[in-house]
Design an enzyme around this catalytic site. Structure first.
Site, PDB file in Angstrom:
ATOM      1  CB  CYS A   1     -16.306   6.300   0.525  1.00  0.00           C
ATOM      2  SG  CYS A   1     -17.863   6.283  -0.407  1.00  0.00           S
TER       3      CYS A   1
ATOM      4  CG  ASP B   1      -2.005   1.095   1.123  1.00  0.00           C
ATOM      5  OD1 ASP B   1      -2.360   1.490   0.008  1.00  0.00           O
ATOM      6  OD2 ASP B   1      -2.449   1.543   2.185  1.00  0.00           O
TER       7      ASP B   1
END
Length: 384
Positions: free
Chosen positions: A240, A134
């Site tokens: 989200c 990441d």
């Protein structure tokens, strides 16, 4: 050495250590990605959280001299909470995105990659490896796409045939020339549900994201949230999931393969009002183990205030008044002022006027004025 045989051994070992999917790719430069990244930079669509050096993001040789292959791994995470607490009028709750449920995935994937490194170096001691998850320079998704883990969806997520897009990704650059896997077919077809559902229009076209408009990014910022996005944040505390939840390839997908990824319902769906007065110690103890805590408590508390405004939670007025009067951080005080106005309780006007007399910060004063205007608008609506 028979690298095809070694590859098969690595695949078998990966299953033993809990890796759900593994793929192998060449370490050639990512030329198409490079073009896209420069275009993103020109359009100012980057979030600022990513590696800024595009050459490093697209050329594995710059990260590991003699790079020949990249191993991509994927671990599936849950999409549903067992026995999830309900949000009620007297007890409103927020939500963390699914990728931040359970124990911080960075640690989980790094542990898997470390075990994989040790296995490979035991077999090929002269090999060199470099792993990342990441926050590394390479694009996890570009590597996973090339390695056949999944295809890159119109929502910019890697979608796997087995686990949908609910997967964590990591990769390892190696100096070993493994036979590469083939990318898999893009199965998005003509579907545009993710683009249509994006709350802020951050998905400007298939496969292109304006990160600065994405609620996943906006929930992690530390300043005042721009007015245009405050009404769109809903009850999101961090991240989200909208573009994933509407994806047909994620319908019914919910894997619980790793106990450490199981969410604590009280952590990932927290009471909003309880977030407002957490000490640093309390925050670290409760939220520290999850990925969604990495930016600290300030953005999450700001988002909790916006969520209370979203619900128009009149039971939170006293708490918001306390925040406005006592919190030392202008962003939190100002957001509370705006929220009081948005909620529209009758006592809100006195609270804001009293705060206006004592406040010295110009930005907070501007938010108090916004709150007062919102209250006035509500009064006019009621009269009509």
């Amino acid at each position: 050495m028979d690298f095809a045989n070694l590859k098969a051994e690595i695949i078998d070992f990966s299953k033993e250590i809990g890796i759900d999917k593994i793929g192998f790719a060449s370490a050639d430069p990512f030329l198409e990605l490079k073009k896209r990244l420069y275009k993103q930079q020109q359009l100012n669509y980057q979030s600022g959280f990513e590696e800024q050096d595009i050459e490093k993001r697209t050329n594995p040789e710059l990260l590991l001299q003699g790079a020949r292959s990249i191993i991509s791994i994927a671990l599936a995470y849950p999409s549903k909470i067992k026995d999830a607490p309900r949000s009620t009028r007297s007890d409103r709750r927020g939500i963390f995105c699914r990728a931040s449920w359970g124990y911080d995935y960075h640690h989980i994937l790094r542990d898997c990659l470390k075990k994989l490194e040790e296995f490979i170096l035991e077999k090929v001691p002269q090999a060199q490896v470099k792993s990342m998850v990441d926050t590394g320079e390479l694009s996890d998704r570009a590597v996973a796409e090339r390695a056949g883990i999944g295809w890159s969806g119109k929502n910019c997520a890697i979608i796997t045939p087995e686990f949908g897009s609910f997967v964590y990704l990591g990769e390892m650059i190696t100096t070993i020339p493994f036979p590469p896997d083939q990318p898999i077919e893009d199965m998005c077809g003509t579907c545009t549900k993710c683009l249509e559902a994006c709350p802020t229009g951050a998905l400007v076209q298939p496969g292109q994201l304006d990160a600065k408009k994405c609620l996943g990014y906006l929930t992690q910022t530390k300043g005042f949230l721009e007015d245009e996005y405050r009404g769109k944040i809903g009850n999101r505390i961090y991240g989200c999931d909208t573009c994933q939840m509407v994806c047909p390839h994620n319908k019914g997908v919910d894997f619980h393969l790793h106990p450490e990824m199981e969410p604590d319902p009280e952590v990932v769906k927290p009471r909003l009002r309880s977030l407002l007065f957490l000490s640093n110690k309390e925050f670290k103890e409760k939220f520290g183990p999850i990925a969604g805590s990495w930016r600290g408590k300030k953005p999450l508390q700001r988002n909790a205030i916006l969520a209370l405004a979203h619900y128009k939670d009149v039971t939170a007025i006293d708490d918001l008044a306390k925040v406005l009067a006592e919190d030392p951080r202008p962003v939190i005080r100002g957001t509370a002022a705006w929220a009081i106005g948005r909620i529209g309780a009758p006592e809100g006007k006195k609270i804001l006027e009293r705060a206006k007399l004592k406040e010295t910060d110009e930005e907070v004063l501007a938010e108090i004025e916004k709150g007062l205007r919102l209250l006035m608008d509500r009064m006019i609506e009621k009269q009509d």
